[in-house]
Design an enzyme around this catalytic site. Structure first.
Site, PDB file in Angstrom:
ATOM      1  N   SER A 150       0.842  -1.193   0.000  1.00  0.00           N
ATOM      2  CA  SER A 150       0.000   0.000   0.000  1.00  0.00           C
ATOM      3  C   SER A 150       0.873   1.237   0.000  1.00  0.00           C
ATOM      4  O   SER A 150       2.021   1.203   0.469  1.00  0.00           O
ATOM      5  CB  SER A 150      -0.893   0.002   1.249  1.00  0.00           C
ATOM      6  N   TYR A 163      -2.039  -1.170  10.467  1.00  0.00           N
ATOM      7  CA  TYR A 163      -2.137  -1.374   9.023  1.00  0.00           C
ATOM      8  C   TYR A 163      -0.843  -0.980   8.318  1.00  0.00           C
ATOM      9  O   TYR A 163      -0.326  -1.732   7.477  1.00  0.00           O
ATOM     10  CB  TYR A 163      -3.304  -0.562   8.457  1.00  0.00           C
TER      11      TYR A 163
END
Length: 280
Positions: A150, A163
């Site tokens: 990401s 995350y």
């Protein structure tokens, strides 16, 4: 000068996709089977998984499935075994399954279970996937592993918490694997931008965390979001001001990474919308 991409390199390849029932995984499964790949789909959402595979088969594509929770090593091993038992080999693994529980440390009471699942899915699931296909690919002396990271892995921002740590881990896992499997397994790290229409946004614990990645652009971004209905230039794919890419754009770029001759490896790719306000 002619392009080195002279043919469909995906045709007849055996591709395992985790998180194949929705989002990028489902789109890549559809696109690659349309190109002639044999896809082995895994997801823990049984009904959606069956529906996705049946749709592929109805459209003439070749796909099989196994209900797979990537947090359980035995499930991932079984998915790899299904690929070998059915097709005799594994050419590509797309480690796509993931969760994004954006939250602040102050949210720990309501977030800790989601944090656990994030670690288990985003880190352990990737490690289990690699482990499940590693011996087969090394014996074949040919394979490709694609791991979805990401843009959140680029820089620490408030609200990223667990995350971000999981996506940074994927980057390092990929880089180490590339060194260890040198010359036999191609390894690619894919960093998508934020794409609101994917299921990941449903995992967010605290919606205020989205301000962290926007930072100094927060006020201007919120103003533009208010204008979205009357501003097609903010959502059109061919507009330089586009703020949100369509999930199919991301899937196309994952397919592009796959559609290379064995001698070419795109090791890292980041896909953004040109008008996104993110600081990372």
């Amino acid at each position: 000068m002619d392009s080195y991409i002279k043919e469909n390199y995906i045709k007849d390849k055996v591709i395992i996709i985790t998180g194949a029932a929705s989002g990028f995984g489902k789109l890549v499964a559809e696109k690659t089977t349309a190109m002639g790949a044999k896809v082995v789909c895994g997801d823990r959402q049984k009904e959606k998984l069956i529906e996705a595979v049946e749709a592929i088969q109805k459209n003439g594509g070749e796909a099989v499935y196994a209900v797979t929770d990537v947090t359980k090593k035995e499930d991932v091993d079984a998915l790899a075994k299904l690929a070998v038992d059915t097709y005799g080999r594994i050419d590509i693994l797309l480690n796509n399954a993931g969760t994004m529980p954006l939250s602040f440390f102050a949210d720990h009471e309501r977030a800790w279970k989601a944090w656990d699942d994030c670690i288990d899915t985003n880190i352990k699931g990737v490690v289990y996937g690699i482990s499940a296909v590693y011996d087969q690919m090394m014996a074949q002396e040919k394979g490709q592993i694609i791991n979805i990271s990401s843009i959140y892995a680029n820089h620490a921002v408030v609200g990223g918490c667990v995350y971000q740590a999981s996506k940074i881990a994927i980057k390092y896992i990929s880089d180490v694997l590339r060194q260890e499997a040198w010359g036999k397994i191609k390894v690619t790290t894919v960093k998508p931008t934020g794409i609101p229409t994917t299921g990941l946004f449903d995992c967010i614990i605290n919606q205020e965390t989205t301000i962290g990645i926007i930072g100094q652009n927060a006020l201007a971004t919120m103003a533009m979001q208010q204008e979205l209905p009357g501003r097609p230039d903010l959502t059109e794919q061919d507009s330089i001001r586009n703020m949100y890419i369509d999930p199919s754009v991301m899937a196309d770029n994952i397919v592009y990474v796959m559609n290379q001759p064995w001698g070419v490896n795109i090791s890292d790719i980041t896909v953004r919308s040109s008008g996104e306000p993110y600081l990372v």
